[in-house]
Design an enzyme around this catalytic site. Sequence first.
Site, mmCIF file in Angstrom:
data_model
loop_
_atom_site.group_PDB
_atom_site.id
_atom_site.type_symbol
_atom_site.label_atom_id
_atom_site.label_comp_id
_atom_site.label_asym_id
_atom_site.label_seq_id
_atom_site.Cartn_x
_atom_site.Cartn_y
_atom_site.Cartn_z
ATOM 1 N N ALA A 273 12.679 6.109 -12.938
ATOM 2 C CA ALA A 273 11.433 6.745 -12.523
ATOM 3 C C ALA A 273 10.486 6.755 -13.717
ATOM 4 O O ALA A 273 10.874 7.165 -14.813
ATOM 5 C CB ALA A 273 11.701 8.164 -12.047
ATOM 6 N N THR A 274 9.265 6.297 -13.506
ATOM 7 C CA THR A 274 8.302 6.198 -14.604
ATOM 8 C C THR A 274 7.266 7.321 -14.589
ATOM 9 O O THR A 274 6.390 7.355 -15.444
ATOM 10 C CB THR A 274 7.569 4.843 -14.547
ATOM 11 O OG1 THR A 274 6.889 4.742 -13.300
ATOM 12 C CG2 THR A 274 8.552 3.690 -14.713
ATOM 13 N N ALA A 275 7.372 8.236 -13.649
ATOM 14 C CA ALA A 275 6.384 9.307 -13.502
ATOM 15 C C ALA A 275 6.600 10.411 -14.522
ATOM 16 O O ALA A 275 7.740 10.734 -14.874
ATOM 17 C CB ALA A 275 6.460 9.903 -12.101
ATOM 18 N N GLY B 59 6.677 1.442 2.592
ATOM 19 C CA GLY B 59 8.120 1.235 2.605
ATOM 20 C C GLY B 59 8.653 0.541 1.365
ATOM 21 O O GLY B 59 9.803 0.086 1.350
ATOM 22 N N LYS B 60 7.840 0.466 0.307
ATOM 23 C CA LYS B 60 8.221 -0.251 -0.917
ATOM 24 C C LYS B 60 9.487 0.305 -1.550
ATOM 25 O O LYS B 60 10.429 -0.438 -1.838
ATOM 26 C CB LYS B 60 7.078 -0.197 -1.948
ATOM 27 C CG LYS B 60 5.786 -0.782 -1.497
ATOM 28 C CD LYS B 60 4.706 -0.642 -2.562
ATOM 29 C CE LYS B 60 4.432 0.759 -3.019
ATOM 30 N NZ LYS B 60 3.732 1.606 -2.034
ATOM 31 N N SER B 61 9.505 1.593 -1.790
ATOM 32 C CA SER B 61 10.640 2.205 -2.494
ATOM 33 C C SER B 61 11.922 2.110 -1.681
ATOM 34 O O SER B 61 12.990 1.786 -2.220
ATOM 35 C CB SER B 61 10.334 3.661 -2.830
ATOM 36 O OG SER B 61 9.267 3.733 -3.750
ATOM 37 N N HIS C 296 14.466 13.504 -4.221
ATOM 38 C CA HIS C 296 14.659 12.048 -4.174
ATOM 39 C C HIS C 296 15.984 11.644 -4.820
ATOM 40 O O HIS C 296 16.683 10.765 -4.300
ATOM 41 C CB HIS C 296 13.494 11.310 -4.845
ATOM 42 C CG HIS C 296 12.243 11.312 -4.038
ATOM 43 N ND1 HIS C 296 12.079 10.528 -2.924
ATOM 44 C CD2 HIS C 296 11.094 12.003 -4.188
ATOM 45 C CE1 HIS C 296 10.872 10.738 -2.419
ATOM 46 N NE2 HIS C 296 10.266 11.627 -3.159
ATOM 47 N N GLY D 251 0.818 -1.208 0.000
ATOM 48 C CA GLY D 251 0.000 0.000 0.000
ATOM 49 C C GLY D 251 0.852 1.257 0.000
ATOM 50 O O GLY D 251 2.087 1.215 0.035
ATOM 51 N N ALA D 252 0.158 2.387 -0.019
ATOM 52 C CA ALA D 252 0.835 3.685 0.017
ATOM 53 C C ALA D 252 1.635 3.821 1.305
ATOM 54 O O ALA D 252 1.165 3.451 2.383
ATOM 55 C CB ALA D 252 -0.195 4.809 -0.082
#
Length: 170
Positions: free
Chosen positions: A32-34, A12-14, A48, A8-9
């Site tokens: 980064a895909t954003a 701690g994924k990144s 970042h 989820g948001a």
Amino acid sequence: MITLVTGGARSGKSRYAQDQALAAGELPVYVATAKIWDEDFAARIRRHQAERGASWTNYEETLYVSRLPLAGRTVVIDCVTLWLTNFFTLHDYDIDKALASLQAEIDALRELPGHFIIVTNEIGMGVHAETAVGRKFTDLQGWANQYIARIADTVVLMVSGIPVVIKKRD
């Protein structure tokens, strides 16, 4: 090798994905895909990048990640949700075309030597989308996650900053 890191948001994924890449060896790559929507978001990206430091090679690619010089590297791709959004809008909200485009990119990455640590979101575990396009995207995200998880060597679910390995291929 593919590792999928999901959750989820703010789970701690990144951070987990980046720590795994750093532990794997020298000179990791961050993709980064954003899309950069505004100056505030651009400033967030710069912050970042600075936090990651000089040991990282940074790329920004909204669609064709597999065309980057990634062979033989340890690569964090962050994240599928934004990457998928780019395909979804490119294909005028056509689920089948967006999913096929993402699957083609994942398949192309799978053919490259290296370790690809792919970050995604479990948006279907959250609030039900209010709009039809939001519900379509939730379905699309779920199918994309299932596809990547099926072919991944390792799948890690992040829960409150704790990695829970849910798949590990020997």
